[in-house]
Structure formats: structure tokens, C-alpha cells
Design a protein around this motif. Structure first.
Motif, PDB file in Angstrom:
ATOM      1  N   SER A 292     -97.733  25.221 -52.238  1.00  0.00           N
ATOM      2  CA  SER A 292     -96.789  25.999 -51.433  1.00  0.00           C
ATOM      3  C   SER A 292     -97.216  27.441 -51.151  1.00  0.00           C
ATOM      4  O   SER A 292     -96.957  27.967 -50.084  1.00  0.00           O
TER       5      SER A 292
ATOM      6  N   CYS B 245     -96.040  30.471 -52.236  1.00  0.00           N
ATOM      7  CA  CYS B 245     -94.970  31.424 -51.984  1.00  0.00           C
ATOM      8  C   CYS B 245     -95.533  32.838 -52.153  1.00  0.00           C
ATOM      9  O   CYS B 245     -96.436  33.069 -52.961  1.00  0.00           O
TER      10      CYS B 245
ATOM     11  N   GLY C 242     -88.415  20.973 -55.210  1.00  0.00           N
ATOM     12  CA  GLY C 242     -88.166  21.766 -54.013  1.00  0.00           C
ATOM     13  C   GLY C 242     -87.329  20.969 -53.033  1.00  0.00           C
ATOM     14  O   GLY C 242     -87.591  19.778 -52.815  1.00  0.00           O
TER      15      GLY C 242
ATOM     16  N   SER D 268     -84.900  24.897 -57.127  1.00  0.00           N
ATOM     17  CA  SER D 268     -85.164  26.329 -57.059  1.00  0.00           C
ATOM     18  C   SER D 268     -84.766  26.906 -55.699  1.00  0.00           C
ATOM     19  O   SER D 268     -85.140  26.375 -54.653  1.00  0.00           O
TER      20      SER D 268
ATOM     21  N   GLN E 236     -84.318  30.845 -55.234  1.00  0.00           N
ATOM     22  CA  GLN E 236     -84.980  32.161 -55.262  1.00  0.00           C
ATOM     23  C   GLN E 236     -84.201  33.255 -54.543  1.00  0.00           C
ATOM     24  O   GLN E 236     -84.130  34.377 -55.030  1.00  0.00           O
TER      25      GLN E 236
ATOM     26  N   LEU F 252     -85.881  34.808 -47.830  1.00  0.00           N
ATOM     27  CA  LEU F 252     -86.547  33.512 -48.005  1.00  0.00           C
ATOM     28  C   LEU F 252     -87.770  33.404 -47.100  1.00  0.00           C
ATOM     29  O   LEU F 252     -88.816  32.885 -47.512  1.00  0.00           O
TER      30      LEU F 252
ATOM     31  N   MET G  52     -90.466  35.424 -48.510  1.00  0.00           N
ATOM     32  CA  MET G  52     -90.979  34.747 -49.706  1.00  0.00           C
ATOM     33  C   MET G  52     -91.837  33.535 -49.361  1.00  0.00           C
ATOM     34  O   MET G  52     -92.455  32.935 -50.241  1.00  0.00           O
ATOM     35  N   LYS G  53     -91.844  33.140 -48.077  1.00  0.00           N
ATOM     36  CA  LYS G  53     -92.552  31.937 -47.603  1.00  0.00           C
ATOM     37  C   LYS G  53     -92.005  30.677 -48.279  1.00  0.00           C
ATOM     38  O   LYS G  53     -92.768  29.808 -48.720  1.00  0.00           O
ATOM     39  N   ARG G  54     -90.668  30.575 -48.324  1.00  0.00           N
ATOM     40  CA  ARG G  54     -90.037  29.443 -48.989  1.00  0.00           C
ATOM     41  C   ARG G  54     -89.866  28.226 -48.084  1.00  0.00           C
ATOM     42  O   ARG G  54     -89.533  27.139 -48.549  1.00  0.00           O
TER      43      ARG G  54
ATOM     44  N   TYR H  24     -80.721  24.325 -47.641  1.00  0.00           N
ATOM     45  CA  TYR H  24     -80.521  24.196 -49.088  1.00  0.00           C
ATOM     46  C   TYR H  24     -79.117  23.676 -49.387  1.00  0.00           C
ATOM     47  O   TYR H  24     -78.937  22.726 -50.154  1.00  0.00           O
TER      48      TYR H  24
END
Length: 436
Positions: free
Chosen positions: A158, A160, A236, A261, A263, A270, A273-275, A282
Motif C-alpha cells: 500500500s 501509505c 483494509g 484500520s 487512521q 485520508l 495519507m494515501k489511504r 469505510y
């Protein structure tokens, strides 16, 4: 010939603890005597952590402590810090060997070769993931009371912006499904009822091979006779497709407890954060899980004080987590980490403000944990006895409620318990066993 004493110190995440357990077994099987890290030993192995700058400092401090205990000992640094910054650790006069995660399975052989050659020079293996594909992977089992925790996956794809782990652990590698099934069968034959599956990012299991994904692994495991329960570690939400969602919300053998998760509860944060998901996405996954399996405990991770989290973003995050039916939250304070892309944002949030936000989120977590457990007050729950403390048994329900109660049944038995009291902390709940 004198039996050499080897002592381990493990810092950081559960993954490190699992791998230390495997290394201890390797050394013990070769005839070494396992010693406490506080004692004088011939070999000290520190399984380091690098998730924060504080973790780096603690790792260095522990390595220095080892050399002070026995200046003639071989001091080995392995783990994530050794993987990410081998040159830095090799400059420490107290450290003799630096072995990254990519060679962690060969620590025993490397140490023996070093001792046999009576090397006087510094040795470090420069194996950061850019130069190594981390091809070596082994299943390791760590026992937490009556529950074997099986590491079946390593690495994360990922990247992040705040996280150093992909650099320390490499890209995803997964154990063969057939090998995992065989190991679980062995554990079930030994009488274990619950198996915990874990990995750096468990929901990315199978991303590296064509045998199948987490869904396919679970479909094979639930066929095993005698296996009472499978518990999954952190996942995730953008990796939970319709097939996996359907399975984990319908299969009784899969514990209704999922750590998803988050965050941050602010969409702009987000993104920084590169989520790769939004709060809407979510919430949609969590809502669907609870709708299909209402007793489910949802846990999460929250970071406060990310560089682009201004007061408005924090308030968005606070309101969002309050709206989600979490059973608990793990709250972390952002720490700038060199080597991650988030460093481009600087670290503008004042430490006192970070502390305030962390406190607020942890208070929300306490309230949510209490409210979740209160839902089951006075109800009868099926629990696995996972331990014993102060003459009482400790039971664990499928939805992660710990209960203390009196029972004549041995550890690793399944029983029914009526929840009679709720404590402030997770382990302080009390109950009464229902005869039958």
C-alpha cells in the motif's frame, strides 16, 4: 563443549514477536540455551522496530544494554530498523551483526558462521527491499494463552504516506494455502480450538501468488473438522470484496470481530495519507457488516496530529468516529518518520495539540468500549477459556469480550457464561458460568 546462551529482546509489533518465537525455537533445537535478556549471555539478538523515531532510539538503547551486560558477547541487530537503516546500526560500536528482515530466517546460520570464523570486523547485510525481493517467507506460530497465532502473510503493497513498514517488510509474500491448512490441522489435532490468522496486511494475502486470496484460504480452513473458531487480524476495507464480505458475515467459524484500520475520519487527510478510500466507503463496509452480523465487534486504528490535520479536519475525524459503532479504537499520535512521503508536509501540529487530540480520541474509545460491552450485560455468551488468573478463568467470546469467571473446566474448553459485570478495562468484565 560449552552450550552457548542466547538471549532475545523483541521490540514493536506482534509480527516481531512471532518471528522471535520462531528464532528461539531454531536456536533451542540446535542446542543453545535460551536465557533471559537481563542475564549474562553469549549472544544477544535484538529484534528491532523502526515504526517511529522513538522506536529507533529504543532499539539502539537496547543494543547498548546488551553489550554492557557482556562486552564479549555477539550482539545482533535484526528486524525492521536493521532492514531500513543497516549502515546506521553498523556504526554502533556495540553491534557486531546487522541482519535485515530479508535474512531473518537465516539468523542462526549467519551467527554461527560469524562465531566460527571469529570475525573481528563489522558485518552487516545490506538487504533493504530495493536490493532484495524478500523472497524468503516462513509460517511462524506464536502462542497467546490457548490461542495459536499463525503468521501467514508478510509485507504490504500500500505505501501509505506516513508508514515505513513497506520499506521494512517489503512487498506482499504469502505462505502456500496447502501449507497453512496442514499447519492448522496439526494445531487442531493438538487440541487448540481457536486459530488467529495474522500478517503485515492480512487482507492482501495471496496478492503475490495465483493460489487464491484470503477468501480462498478461509474456504479451505473452515472445512477442517474440530476447528472451533478462526479470528482474523487487521484488514483494509478496500480489500474486502463482495465474496469476502459475504463469507466473514455468514460463516459461524469466523469470529465476528474485525479490525478495520481507518487512521482518519477526514477525507482530505485520508487522501494525504494515501489511504485509497473515503469515509463514505469505510462507513458503507462497516454498516453492511453490522447489518448482516449485528453482534460483530469492529476495532480500528486512528492517527492524531497528521501534518495536514488542522482543527477542522480533526473535528471531522472526531465526529466521524463517534458516528461509527466501534467496539474499541487504537489511537496513535503522529510522529514524523524519515523515509516516508509524509515528511514533505513537515510536522506543523504542536506537540501539546497532538496530545490534546489523542486524549479526546482515547476518551471516545473508552466510552465506545463500555457501551459495546454493556449491550451484552445479563446475556449468555459462548466463550473459549483462554487462560487463568487469580484462581479465575478468562474467557473470550467470538466478538472479543474478555470475561473473568469461576469454572472447573480446563483452559481451552468452550463454555457458556452470563456476563454479570462490566469493568473499565477490557479484561475487567465478570461473569457466571452456566451449567450444562
Amino acid at each position: 563443549m560449552k552450550k552457548l546462551k542466547v538471549a532475545f529482546s523483541t521490540l514493536g509489533c506482534r509480527m516481531n514477536h512471532f518471528e522471535t518465537s520462531a528464532m528461539e525455537e531454531q536456536f533451542e533445537n540446535r542446542g543453545y540455551t535460551l536465557s533471559d535478556f537481563s542475564d549474562v549471555a553469549d549472544i544477544y539478538i535484538v529484534n528491532t522496530c523502526t515504526v517511529t523515531n522513538d522506536a529507533d532510539r529504543t532499539s539502539r538503547k537496547t543494543l547498548r544494554q546488551a553489550k554492557r551486560k557482556n562486552p564479549d558477547a555477539v550482539v545482533v541487530a535484526t528486524g525492521c530498523y536493521a532492514q531500513v537503516s543497516p549502515e546506521q546500526l553498523s556504526q554502533m560500536e556495540e553491534v557486531d551483526l546487522v541482519i535485515g528482515n530479508s535474512h531473518k530466517t537465516a539468523v542462526l546460520e549467519i551467527v554461527e558462521q560469524y562465531i566460527n570464523e571469529k570475525r573481528e570486523d563489522k558485518v552487516f547485510l545490506d538487504n533493504i527491499f530495493r536490493k532484495s525481493q524478500f523472497e524468503t517467507f516462513f509460517i511462524s506460530t506464536f502462542y497467546e494463552g490457548a490461542r495459536p497465532i499463525l503468521k501467514v502473510q508478510e509485507g504490504c503493497n500500500s505505501f501509505c504516506s506516513f508508514c515505513i513498514i513497506p520499506f521494512a517488510r517489503g512487498k506482499v509474500r504469502s505462505a502456500p494455502i496447502s501449507q497453512i491448512v496442514q499447519q492448522v490441522k496439526v494445531l487442531v489435532d493438538r487440541g487448540f480450538k481457536e486459530i488467529v490468522l495474522t500478517g503485515t496486511q492480512l487482507s492482501q494475502f495471496g496478492y503475490d501468488h495465483r493460489e487464491g486470496y484470503l477468501y480462498d484460504l478461509l474456504k479451505e480452513l473452515i472445512k477442517i473438522k474440530g476447528l472451533y473458531r478462526i479470528r482474523l487480524s487487521s484488514m483494509g476495507i478496500n480489500e474486502i470484496d463482495d465474496r469476502l464480505l459475504g463469507l466473514i458475515t455468514s460463516e459461524e467459524k469466523i469470529a465476528p470481530h474485525f479490525h478495520l484500520s481507518l487512521q482518519s475520519g477526514d477525507d482530505n487527510v485520508l487522501k494525504d495519507m494515501k489511504r485509497d478510500y473515503t469515509t463514505f466507503q469505510y462507513e458503507k463496509v462497516v454498516t453492511e457488516i453490522i447489518k448482516r452480523r449485528p453482534e460483530t465487534a469492529i476495532g480500528t486504528d486512528i492517527i492524531t496530529g497528521f501534518p495536514t490535520e488542522d482543527e477542522k479536519a480533526f473535528e471531522n475525524s472526531r465526529r466521524f468516529v463517534e458516528s461509527i459503532p466501534f467496539a474499541y479504537m487504537h489511537v496513535f499520535t503522529y510522529s514524523k518518520r524519515e523515509g516516508t512521503s509524509a515528511t514533505k508536509f513537515g510536522d506543523p501540529v504542536h506537540p501539546q495539540e497532538k496530545k490534546r487530540r489523542t486524549y479526546i480520541m482515547r476518551e471516545i474509545s473508552k466510552k465506545k468500549s463500555l457501551n459495546f460491552r454493556k449491550r451484552y450485560l445479563g446475556k449468555e455468551l459462548e466463550a473459549l477459556i483462554i487462560g487463568e488468573k487469580g484462581g479465575e478463568k478468562i474467557g473470550l467470546t467470538g466478538n472479543y469480550i474478555h470475561i473473568k469467571f469461576s469454572s472447573e473446566k480446563p483452559v481451552n474448553s468452550i463454555t457458556t457464561v452470563k456476563l454479570t459485570g462490566i469493568g473499565e478495562e477490557r479484561e475487567e468484565n465478570t461473569g457466571k458460568e452456566i451449567a450444562g
